[in-house]
Design a protein around this motif. Sequence first.
Motif, mmCIF file in Angstrom:
data_model
loop_
_atom_site.group_PDB
_atom_site.id
_atom_site.type_symbol
_atom_site.label_atom_id
_atom_site.label_comp_id
_atom_site.label_asym_id
_atom_site.label_seq_id
_atom_site.Cartn_x
_atom_site.Cartn_y
_atom_site.Cartn_z
ATOM 1 N N HIS A 190 -6.501 0.655 18.089
ATOM 2 C CA HIS A 190 -6.455 -0.798 18.156
ATOM 3 C C HIS A 190 -5.661 -1.312 19.347
ATOM 4 C CE1 HIS A 190 -7.235 0.363 13.945
ATOM 5 N NE2 HIS A 190 -8.101 -0.632 14.008
ATOM 6 N N GLN A 239 -9.635 -4.473 20.597
ATOM 7 C CA GLN A 239 -9.079 -5.770 20.218
ATOM 8 C C GLN A 239 -10.076 -6.898 20.501
ATOM 9 O OE1 GLN A 239 -5.178 -6.569 21.826
ATOM 10 N NE2 GLN A 239 -4.425 -4.504 21.373
ATOM 11 N N ASP A 240 -10.667 -6.849 21.687
ATOM 12 C CA ASP A 240 -11.608 -7.911 22.056
ATOM 13 C C ASP A 240 -12.749 -8.001 21.054
ATOM 14 O OD1 ASP A 240 -10.111 -8.588 24.242
ATOM 15 O OD2 ASP A 240 -11.365 -7.521 25.693
ATOM 16 N N TRP A 273 -11.355 -8.814 17.034
ATOM 17 C CA TRP A 273 -10.832 -10.109 16.600
ATOM 18 C C TRP A 273 -10.640 -11.161 17.696
ATOM 19 C CZ3 TRP A 273 -7.544 -5.710 16.142
ATOM 20 C CH2 TRP A 273 -6.444 -5.668 16.996
ATOM 21 N N LYS A 274 -10.775 -10.807 18.970
ATOM 22 C CA LYS A 274 -10.477 -11.797 20.000
ATOM 23 C C LYS A 274 -11.702 -12.557 20.498
ATOM 24 C CE LYS A 274 -6.177 -9.802 21.767
ATOM 25 N NZ LYS A 274 -5.464 -9.247 22.954
ATOM 26 N N ASN A 307 -6.055 -14.889 14.936
ATOM 27 C CA ASN A 307 -7.204 -15.201 15.781
ATOM 28 C C ASN A 307 -8.439 -15.625 14.995
ATOM 29 O OD1 ASN A 307 -6.895 -14.378 18.904
ATOM 30 N ND2 ASN A 307 -5.579 -13.070 17.663
ATOM 31 N N VAL A 349 -2.019 -5.292 13.507
ATOM 32 C CA VAL A 349 -3.468 -5.445 13.651
ATOM 33 C C VAL A 349 -3.959 -6.575 12.753
ATOM 34 C CG1 VAL A 349 -5.705 -4.343 13.266
ATOM 35 C CG2 VAL A 349 -3.830 -3.044 14.329
ATOM 36 N N ASP A 385 -2.623 -9.972 13.934
ATOM 37 C CA ASP A 385 -3.388 -10.506 15.056
ATOM 38 C C ASP A 385 -4.764 -10.988 14.611
ATOM 39 O OD1 ASP A 385 -1.268 -9.931 16.669
ATOM 40 O OD2 ASP A 385 -2.379 -8.674 18.080
ATOM 41 N N TRP A 386 -5.417 -10.216 13.726
ATOM 42 C CA TRP A 386 -6.713 -10.646 13.186
ATOM 43 C C TRP A 386 -6.576 -12.009 12.511
ATOM 44 C CZ3 TRP A 386 -11.611 -7.957 12.230
ATOM 45 C CH2 TRP A 386 -12.466 -8.650 11.362
#
Length: 480
Positions: A228, A234-235, A238-239, A276, A269, A272-273
Amino acid sequence: MQKQIMKAYLLTTILVGLYSCNSNDDFVTNSTEAAAQFKVVNVTNHDGRPFSTGKLTNIPSGRYVENPGGGVMMQAFYWDVPAGGTWWNVVNSKITAWSNVGIGAIWLPPVSKAQNGPFSMGYDPTDYFDFGNFNQNGTVETRFGSKTELESLITKVHAENMQIYADMVLNHNSGGQLENNPFTGTQTYTNFTGVASGKFKRTSADFYKNAYGNNDEGIFGGFPDLAHVAPNVQDWLWKRADGVGKFYKNTMKFDGWRFDYVKGFGAWVIKDWNANVGGFSVGELWDSNVNILNDWANNANSSVFDFACYYKMNDAFDGNNLNVLNDDMMWKRNPYKAVTFVANHDTDEIWKKELAYAYILTHEGYPTIFYRDYEEWLNKTKLNNLIWIHNNKATGNTSILYTDNDEYIARRNGYNGNPGLVVYINNSSTWQERWIQTNWVNAQIKDFTGNSGWYPRTQADKWVKIQCPPNGYSVWSINM
């Protein structure tokens, strides 16, 4: 039958009236026939939320509405549900009935195409964007059905004013092609550049070990372990606006997430999810240590399954020691981030499930009902009654009033005009009675389960005697 019901209801009224004139009686008995035939009506209290009157009516309850006690989640699958692409339609056919009894959300198994194709339960994901609409891994549909059937199910859930949660497997992938891996010096199944959707293409650079390190928190089943920390991961997870999380939420219209095997990667993780993507989230952190559960929930900014509660219930009800319910649990530590459960697709150890459901549906936390318990194994009428009690009466914080090896009594202290409840669980083979202190002065109460026919009145000091059937439970509140 209608005349018999009315006679029972008139008898109830007469008995209650006689009781109210006799202050020397501890209780009166009451026919429960009427209660078995009618639902309890909801009216609106002063702040606009539904509130139980305890009166009887034959008016259907209608679609799910948020009630003072909060919601109830249904785990809408079990391990090895029938293959053949029919499961989404099976669940779809039950949504209205679940809504009518007070279920507020459903949790689905992983919805995307996995390595084992038409036979996979989804926990070996290959292509996060194949919902049963690409010919891949030996099938077009997933084990559960087609993308069209999934979308129809989601639409039905929302039409019934419920929420729907997707099971997200972010730790590992499966079904990639062999490639030369410069980080291991061998060939590994980490080439996902040929996924049919053409989205979230992955190579060995996106899995451990790689340029970022040899491993993270955990590896599951020998599957390629997603890294992750890799920007591409990451993109796409969730980004990106068209990535997994935001596509599931904004296009597929999922309302939240159950995250699988969160021990396998850092809590950051999920944090951040959530930051976002948004939506409800709960993590599967399989650990009975409350400190570990609470730390993860806070660091991930997420709810977590209350495995501490699960194992304490097993010790209490199957181990004949209800004293252990005094021990710490996630719902006691942080009730707004605790998701309680009695069984799920991975673990089903508790035998005395009716007592366990009486516990989680009257206590703090977000209770989950297991599909097979509700639809196949337990008494659905009793579970529906407990769901109603949870939604309408289970308000306020909790005070444990009495415990021994066989008996457990706790009080929900009520909130914002809702009187709360007292739950009595009896793990012995005989009827039990106890004097307990309520929050109610000179108030007539009743058992909203119908298991007891008593209609006792609390004293001026709030004390009252209540009873509980053998190997059963009773739930008491103001009879209004």
